[in-house]
Design a protein around this motif. Structure first.
Motif, short mmCIF file in Angstrom:
data_model
loop_
_atom_site.label_atom_id
_atom_site.label_comp_id
_atom_site.label_asym_id
_atom_site.label_seq_id
_atom_site.Cartn_x
_atom_site.Cartn_y
_atom_site.Cartn_z
N SER A 83 79.54 97.95 77.88
CA SER A 83 78.26 98.40 78.45
C SER A 83 77.03 97.96 77.66
N CYS A 84 77.21 97.37 76.47
CA CYS A 84 76.04 97.01 75.67
C CYS A 84 75.23 95.91 76.36
N GLY A 85 73.95 95.84 76.03
CA GLY A 85 73.01 94.96 76.71
C GLY A 85 73.19 93.49 76.42
N ASP A 86 72.50 92.68 77.20
CA ASP A 86 72.54 91.22 77.04
C ASP A 86 72.11 90.82 75.62
N GLY A 87 72.83 89.88 75.05
CA GLY A 87 72.47 89.37 73.74
C GLY A 87 72.85 90.26 72.58
N SER A 88 73.61 91.35 72.84
CA SER A 88 74.04 92.22 71.75
C SER A 88 74.92 91.43 70.78
N LYS A 89 74.74 91.71 69.51
CA LYS A 89 75.49 91.00 68.47
C LYS A 89 76.57 91.90 67.91
N VAL A 90 77.80 91.40 67.94
CA VAL A 90 78.95 92.14 67.43
C VAL A 90 79.54 91.38 66.25
N LEU A 91 79.85 92.09 65.19
CA LEU A 91 80.50 91.51 64.02
C LEU A 91 81.91 92.07 63.93
N GLU A 92 82.89 91.20 64.06
CA GLU A 92 84.28 91.62 63.88
C GLU A 92 84.71 91.26 62.47
N VAL A 93 85.06 92.28 61.69
CA VAL A 93 85.43 92.09 60.29
C VAL A 93 86.95 92.02 60.18
N GLY A 94 87.46 90.88 59.72
CA GLY A 94 88.90 90.68 59.63
C GLY A 94 89.48 90.33 60.98
N CYS A 95 89.06 89.18 61.51
CA CYS A 95 89.41 88.84 62.91
C CYS A 95 90.83 88.36 63.09
N GLY A 96 91.52 87.95 62.00
CA GLY A 96 92.88 87.47 62.17
C GLY A 96 92.95 86.29 63.11
#
Length: 320
Positions: A83-96
């Motif tokens: 549901s987050c808005g357009d262009g939201s930035k997500v950081l995945e820590v330890g993506c494997g």
């Protein structure tokens, strides 16, 4: 309904009661060693193993990606990612190998996903895995980079000192003092050249990553996450819970701390109770939104045995 959506819809998190499991474990004499205080060995008895090198070797050994299954349940557990808005930035820590990145990218074609890991080999596999999925515009939205966040911190292009100070905690003791020591080794370096930084991220996913960090540096690791999260941003957490089936399989000689174990390959695993998670995040400056045990019963296809899995689910927010 798509196959992915159907599998997510079938996911349950309350298959059994954690308190009942706790009583069973604590009343079983054969498992009593898991409950005993841990006596640290003498310095000459300690076996020095680099956890980063151990995980790098682990990922090289499992480079095919078959060891990890795509985590399709994440969008049900963390609907904020959809549901987050357009262009939201997500950081995945330890993506494997990308087993978490792919469902996130599928669930929202408007987000930008930055994903880090301490293994360059794993990052390459993750990139190949995600690109092969044919997710819309994935080459522009998936940005993997090398980072050992727990010891060297996040790179300055993710959040420069000025930005971190401006949306950092008011308590000076909560400001991360981790310094960047490694250079970015993927496409993100050239992508961000010429700019101050990307200004922090809106979400951080910490999925089965913190448990692999030695307990004594977990507070520093979480403060570093806090420092690159925008005010009002949310950290989404999932990790091994106390009395999970895998914890009970460890032998006494594999204990390296209270509720902390080391496998024969040198990789670590810590098993969290709710209070430990709560204290770690609150001390790092976060506000608790949700925290609970997920208790999932599954069946081993090879031997038909029931497996009782326990994970901690949590959502924590940075004050606005």
């Amino acid at each position: 309904m798509s196959v992915s959506a159907a599998e997510a819809a079938e996911y349950h998190s309350k298959d059994f009661d954690w308190e009942t499991l706790r009583q069973e474990i604590e009343n079983d004499p054969s498992l009593s060693y898991h409950l005993l205080p841990f006596v640290s060995p003498q310095p000459e008895q300690q076996v020095s193993k680099d956890p980063i090198k151990a995980w790098q070797s682990f990922h090289i050994q499992h480079s095919s990606g078959k060891f990890f299954k795509e985590r399709r349940y994440l969008l049900k557990e963390f609907p904020e990612l959809v549901s987050c808005g357009d262009g939201s930035k997500v950081l995945e820590v330890g993506c494997g190998n990308g087993s978490t990145a792919l469902p996130i990218l599928r669930g929202n074609d408007k987000i930008i996903l930055y994903a880090c890991d301490c293994s360059n080999e794993t990052l390459q596999r993750a990139k190949e895995f995600v690109v092969a999925s044919n997710v819309a515009s994935v080459e522009h939205r998936f940005r993997p980079f090398y980072c050992d966040f727990a010891t060297t911190g996040f790179p300055k292009w993710l959040g420069c000192d000025y930005c971190r100070e401006n949306f950092g905690p008011k308590d000076p003791n909560c400001i991360s003092d981790v310094r960047e020591e490694r250079t970015l080794e993927t496409d993100s370096q050239s992508m961000e050249e010429g700019s101050c930084c990307i200004g922090g991220v809106d979400f951080i996913t910490l999925i089965f990553t913190l448990s692999a960090v030695p307990l004594q540096i977990m507070p520093t690791a979480l403060k570093e996450c806090f420092s690159v999260l925008k005010p009002g941003g949310i950290l989404l957490f999932r990790d091994y819970g106390l009395y999970d089936m895998t914890m009970l399989r460890f032998e006494p000689v594999q204990r390296v701390g209270f509720r902390e174990y080391m496998r024969s390959d040198g990789t670590r695993s810590y098993f969290f109770c709710l209070d430990t998670v709560r204290n770690l995040f609150v001390c790092a400056g976060f506000i608790e939104l949700e925290i609970e045990y997920c208790c999932v019963k599954s069946v081993n296809r090879r031997n038909g045995k029931n497996m009782q899995r326990v994970w901690v689910h949590g959502k924590f927010q940075k004050p606005a």
